[in-house]
Design a protein around this motif. Structure first.
Motif, PDB file in Angstrom:
ATOM      1  N   UNK A   1      -7.576  38.245 -32.809  1.00  0.00           N
ATOM      2  CA  UNK A   1      -8.292  37.338 -33.398  1.00  0.00           C
ATOM      3  C   UNK A   1      -7.535  36.231 -34.188  1.00  0.00           C
ATOM      4  N   UNK A   2      -6.281  36.649 -34.858  1.00  0.00           N
ATOM      5  CA  UNK A   2      -5.254  35.645 -35.342  1.00  0.00           C
ATOM      6  C   UNK A   2      -4.666  34.662 -34.505  1.00  0.00           C
ATOM      7  N   UNK A   3      -4.577  35.315 -33.045  1.00  0.00           N
ATOM      8  CA  UNK A   3      -4.138  34.437 -31.794  1.00  0.00           C
ATOM      9  C   UNK A   3      -5.120  33.306 -31.739  1.00  0.00           C
ATOM     10  N   UNK A   4      -6.157  33.616 -31.364  1.00  0.00           N
ATOM     11  CA  UNK A   4      -7.421  32.852 -31.343  1.00  0.00           C
ATOM     12  C   UNK A   4      -7.636  31.894 -32.383  1.00  0.00           C
ATOM     13  N   UNK A   5      -7.705  32.391 -33.568  1.00  0.00           N
ATOM     14  CA  UNK A   5      -7.833  31.530 -34.632  1.00  0.00           C
ATOM     15  C   UNK A   5      -6.753  30.484 -34.761  1.00  0.00           C
ATOM     16  N   UNK A   6      -5.282  30.685 -34.479  1.00  0.00           N
ATOM     17  CA  UNK A   6      -4.305  29.950 -34.591  1.00  0.00           C
ATOM     18  C   UNK A   6      -4.442  28.708 -33.488  1.00  0.00           C
ATOM     19  N   UNK A   7      -4.906  29.085 -32.267  1.00  0.00           N
ATOM     20  CA  UNK A   7      -5.264  28.112 -31.289  1.00  0.00           C
ATOM     21  C   UNK A   7      -6.314  27.168 -31.508  1.00  0.00           C
ATOM     22  N   UNK A   8      -7.335  27.812 -32.016  1.00  0.00           N
ATOM     23  CA  UNK A   8      -8.509  26.976 -32.331  1.00  0.00           C
ATOM     24  C   UNK A   8      -8.130  26.163 -33.502  1.00  0.00           C
ATOM     25  N   UNK A   9      -7.509  26.425 -34.408  1.00  0.00           N
ATOM     26  CA  UNK A   9      -7.113  25.688 -35.690  1.00  0.00           C
ATOM     27  C   UNK A   9      -6.256  24.599 -35.135  1.00  0.00           C
ATOM     28  N   UNK A  10      -5.183  24.916 -34.218  1.00  0.00           N
ATOM     29  CA  UNK A  10      -4.023  23.600 -33.977  1.00  0.00           C
ATOM     30  C   UNK A  10      -4.981  22.752 -32.921  1.00  0.00           C
ATOM     31  N   UNK A  11      -5.831  23.129 -32.341  1.00  0.00           N
ATOM     32  CA  UNK A  11      -6.752  22.213 -31.249  1.00  0.00           C
ATOM     33  C   UNK A  11      -7.601  21.619 -31.961  1.00  0.00           C
ATOM     34  N   UNK A  12      -8.218  22.224 -32.867  1.00  0.00           N
ATOM     35  CA  UNK A  12      -9.396  21.325 -33.709  1.00  0.00           C
ATOM     36  C   UNK A  12      -8.882  20.748 -34.999  1.00  0.00           C
ATOM     37  N   UNK A  13      -7.872  21.105 -35.480  1.00  0.00           N
ATOM     38  CA  UNK A  13      -7.597  20.774 -36.901  1.00  0.00           C
ATOM     39  C   UNK A  13      -8.698  20.947 -38.032  1.00  0.00           C
ATOM     40  N   UNK A  14      -8.925  20.041 -38.817  1.00  0.00           N
ATOM     41  CA  UNK A  14      -9.978  20.068 -39.809  1.00  0.00           C
ATOM     42  C   UNK A  14     -11.289  20.586 -39.322  1.00  0.00           C
ATOM     43  N   UNK A  15     -11.721  19.925 -38.481  1.00  0.00           N
ATOM     44  CA  UNK A  15     -13.115  20.453 -37.958  1.00  0.00           C
ATOM     45  C   UNK A  15     -13.268  21.960 -37.345  1.00  0.00           C
ATOM     46  N   UNK A  16     -11.969  22.318 -36.930  1.00  0.00           N
ATOM     47  CA  UNK A  16     -11.836  23.759 -36.615  1.00  0.00           C
ATOM     48  C   UNK A  16     -12.089  24.777 -37.894  1.00  0.00           C
ATOM     49  N   UNK A  17     -11.313  24.287 -39.017  1.00  0.00           N
ATOM     50  CA  UNK A  17     -11.578  25.055 -40.286  1.00  0.00           C
ATOM     51  C   UNK A  17     -13.231  24.930 -40.921  1.00  0.00           C
ATOM     52  N   UNK A  18     -13.826  23.781 -40.514  1.00  0.00           N
ATOM     53  CA  UNK A  18     -15.132  23.915 -40.928  1.00  0.00           C
ATOM     54  C   UNK A  18     -16.072  24.800 -40.303  1.00  0.00           C
TER      55      UNK A  18
END
Length: 201
Positions: free
Chosen positions: A92-109
């Motif tokens: 989950x942490x790996x997926x979240x890190x990749x998602x956050x790095x790729x999407x930035x702020x919208x990914x956090x949202x």
């Protein structure tokens, strides 16, 4: 544990709800969404006020996001070492890190409500990757408004049938997640096609 938390919510109200949403944003496995639905139902019966429930849940979630971000920022290596001993959480942490790095702020949202299981790990990942604090905070605030508003609102609307409210929430989130994934894949495919066409030209 869930029944115990419901009893605490009935007895102590908003502070318990705030503590639960705070804990849920730090990877603690608590039924925060169900508790917000229950809190929403209590507003319909007059046991709690809508403003206090919404603000309490929102405050707890925002503080939890901030705590996760700061923890990731100060202890990124330690978190990696801890996750290594827990394969499911590491995934989950790996997926979240990749998602956050790729999407930035919208990914956090999106991880605040649409992809909520990734949310706590996205907070840690955002801090560990040194995402701009203001960007993280503003997108996180927007996401928590949606998360809290959705579940508290459903609880108030389905006060007489909380099981149905929880089912509706689950189905709605599932539908939106599938729609979001479809849009993401479609966008990705279009980008690949455009890159191939530009190379051929």
């Amino acid at each position: 544990m869930t029944d115990w938390l419901f009893q605490l919510l009935a007895a102590y109200g908003v502070p318990i709800l705030a503590c639960v949403t705070f804990a849920s944003c730090l990877c603690v496995p608590v039924p925060s969404s169900l508790l917000m639905i229950t809190g929403g139902a209590f507003t319909a019966t007059g046991d709690l006020t809508l403003a206090s429930v919404a603000l309490g849940a929102f405050a707890g979630a925002v503080l939890g996001d901030q705590a996760g971000y700061q923890l990731g920022r100060s202890s990124g290596q330690w978190i990696d070492e801890k996750m290594a001993h827990r394969p499911k959480r590491q995934q989950l942490f790996t997926r979240a890190r990749e998602f956050t790095l790729n999407r930035g702020g919208p990914g956090i949202f999106l991880t605040c409500w649409l992809f909520a299981p990734l949310g706590p790990y996205a907070n840690l990942a955002a801090g560990a990757s040194r995402m701009n604090w203001l960007t993280f905070t503003l997108w996180g605030l927007a996401g928590e408004v949606v998360w809290v508003g959705l579940y508290v609102g459903l609880g108030r609307f389905f006060a007489e049938n909380l099981a149905l409210g929880a089912q509706v929430a689950s189905q709605a989130i599932g539908f939106l997640a599938a729609l979001g994934l479809t849009i993401f894949l479609g966008t990705w495919i279009l980008r690949v096609i455009r890159r191939q066409n530009s190379r051929e030209d």
